[in-house]
Design an enzyme around this catalytic site. Structure first.
Site, PDB file in Angstrom:
ATOM      1  N   GLU A 168      -1.729  19.698  -5.270  1.00 48.46           N
ATOM      2  CA  GLU A 168      -1.445  20.317  -4.186  1.00 48.46           C
ATOM      3  C   GLU A 168      -1.836  20.807  -3.421  1.00 48.46           C
ATOM      4  OE1 GLU A 168      -5.777  21.925  -4.822  1.00 48.46           O
ATOM      5  OE2 GLU A 168      -5.910  22.440  -6.387  1.00 48.46           O
ATOM      6  N   GLU A 287      -6.711  21.911 -14.345  1.00 53.13           N
ATOM      7  CA  GLU A 287      -7.626  22.310 -12.916  1.00 53.13           C
ATOM      8  C   GLU A 287      -8.049  23.635 -13.112  1.00 53.13           C
ATOM      9  OE1 GLU A 287      -8.486  21.278  -9.119  1.00 53.13           O
ATOM     10  OE2 GLU A 287      -7.231  19.558  -9.243  1.00 53.13           O
TER      11      GLU A 287
END
Length: 497
Positions: A168, A287
């Site tokens: 991320e 995720e």
């Protein structure tokens, strides 16, 4: 619904049923690892947790993060435990004791029958730390890091195949946040160095932190300009929550997930065309889950505790229905989604919960994950579905019927996973199965509940499946009756007669 053996989407990569363990909250300490627990093995791992994870048949588990990896020094988690430092873990503002590190996680992943998916720190570190970790894990011997691994009691290399190039990195919450250009260059050079160490590895380039990021999908396009040559996959992350207490709208969120996947595929294929490449970048949805229940509680935690109860969402029945639809969405994109990780596995936004020093239980979301993982192996078929639809606050033309279908030719087994999104009415589904002559219904598993907010606890399991689903076959047609707001699995096998 119409099915045919020729309506093949793709062979399903088993890694689509992966999960995730981060050094966060009680996922590790008090979750998978609790040396003083009555069930602890010689390595300090809870055997009751191992047993439940093995039930799920999780093929790959991502580690050690997550946000945590972006400031993590992997060297802190190797060598004698008494010499390992305590560190301030900046992502979640806790104290990390480093009693579990790379080798311990590899021991645990082998105990549960899973591969590891290792992430490297591209926040505060980069090329040098990544290539050293890879050498420590995968090189046979005769070098500094590989010989150090042997000194630590691991003569044979871990042979970790799949590696994430950071996590991320576009997020402002991320330690070492990067622009798309900065990340793309660093990830490309890191990947190049890692491939020099071990050419057999697979690499996952960071996609956007979510489809709602202002740079999405420009981030994907810009980073792939640099990483396309080295990466095999690009990552996707997405969580949903029923914050407005609008169940009909909430259960439609898998349509957003579908659009997210399609947009990333289009961006990857645009870059393939732009580069005139013969290589196809696939997707790692590493995720995904429901996450919102614990937000207020997490904001009240005092910083720098050791393994506090963070992100401990207690899942409802309606959460399980959405999770079932998210699994359907992954299967319907199995031609491009080759890896997916439910985040996470134990205690932290997880299907499995434990009591420190005590018992263990299955959350509501455990069940669709379990049945889809165990029985969703083979090839994904593309069902032709005609369904009544509804509109909600954020979505139009939402089909009441959401379904994915898996055909396992080796086992002569056909499995239909089906969600009825209707909140008041049951749904009668007619399935044309004429190309599956001689198949008979083995079971019809149903997850249903009168209370959308019902939850499971250690001592009271309110949300659990039953096998009394109503379905039958007549005239080359499977007729299934799906209760209102329910998740269903109808499993058929070819008769021996």
């Amino acid at each position: 619904m119409m099915l045919d053996k020729e309506f093949v989407i793709s062979e399903i990569d088993p890694r689509i049923y992966g999960s995730f363990i981060e050094q966060l909250g009680r996922a590790v300490y008090g979750g998978i690892y609790e040396p003083n627990h009555p069930t602890a093995d010689e390595n300090g791992f809870r055997q009751d947790v191992i047993d439940l994870v093995k039930q799920l048949q999780v093929p790959i588990i991502r580690y050690p993060g997550g946000n945590m990896v972006s400031a993590y020094n992997w060297e802190d988690g190797i060598g004698p435990k008494e010499e390992r430092p305590h560190r301030l873990e900046l992502a979640w503002r806790v104290t990390e004791t480093n009693q579990v590190g790379t080798n311990e996680f590899m021991d645990w992943s082998k105990a549960v029958g899973s591969e590891a998916m290792m992430a490297v720190n591209l926040g505060t570190r980069g090329i040098d730390a990544a290539r050293s970790l890879l050498e420590y894990c995968n090189h046979p011997g005769g070098t500094y890091w590989s010989e150090l691994r042997k000194q630590h009691g691991y003569e044979q290399p871990h042979k970790i195949k799949t590696w994430c190039l950071g996590n991320e990195m576009d997020g402002p919450w991320q330690i070492g946040q990067k622009t798309a250009y900065e990340y793309g260059r660093l990830a490309a050079e890191t990947g190049k160095a890692m491939r020099q160490v071990d050419p057999t590895i697979e690499l996952v380039s960071c996609g956007s932190s979510g489809s709602g990021m202002p740079t999405f999908p420009e981030w994907e396009a810009t980073t792939l300009e640099h990483t396309y040559e080295f990466a095999d996959y690009i990552s996707l992350h997405q969580y949903y929550g029923n914050r407005d207490d609008d169940t009909a709208n909430y259960l439609a969120n898998s349509l957003d997930m579908d659009n997210f996947i399609n947009t990333v595929i289009a961006t990857c294929d645009y870059m393939k065309a732009k580069k005139r490449s013969k290589k196809t970048i696939n997707l790692s949805f590493d995720e995904w889950n429901v996450w919102f229940h614990s937000n207020d509680q997490d904001n009240k935690l005092e910083p720098w505790a050791i393994a506090p109860p963070q992100l401990e969402d207690i899942y409802t029945f309606e959460d399980a229905i959405l999770v079932g639809s998210m699994l359907n969405t992954l299967l319907k994109h199995s031609d491009r989604v080759k890896i997916a990780c439910m985040a996470q596995l134990v205690n932290v936004i997880a299907p499995i919960m434990t009591e420190t020093g005590g018992g263990i239980w299955k959350q509501s979301i455990f069940y669709p994950y379990y049945y889809t993982s165990v029985y969703g192996r083979g090839v994904a078929l593309n069902p032709i579905i005609i369904s009544p639809k509804y509109d909600s606050k954020d979505y139009t033309d939402v089909p009441y019927l959401d379904s994915s279908v898996v055909y396992n030719e080796e086992n002569d087994e056909l499995v239909i996973f089906a969600v009825n999104r209707h909140l008041q009415n049951r749904l009668k589904v007619d399935v044309d199965i004429r190309s599956f002559d001689g198949f008979e219904i083995v079971e019809h598993v149903v997850l249903e509940n009168e209370d959308a907010k019902a939850v499971n606890t250690l001592r009271n399991e309110q949300v659990k499946p039953h096998s009394q689903g109503l379905s039958f076959i007549e005239d080359d047609k499977l007729v299934g009756v799906l209760p209102k707001m329910s998740w269903n699995m109808i499993r058929l096998q070819k008769s021996n007669q």
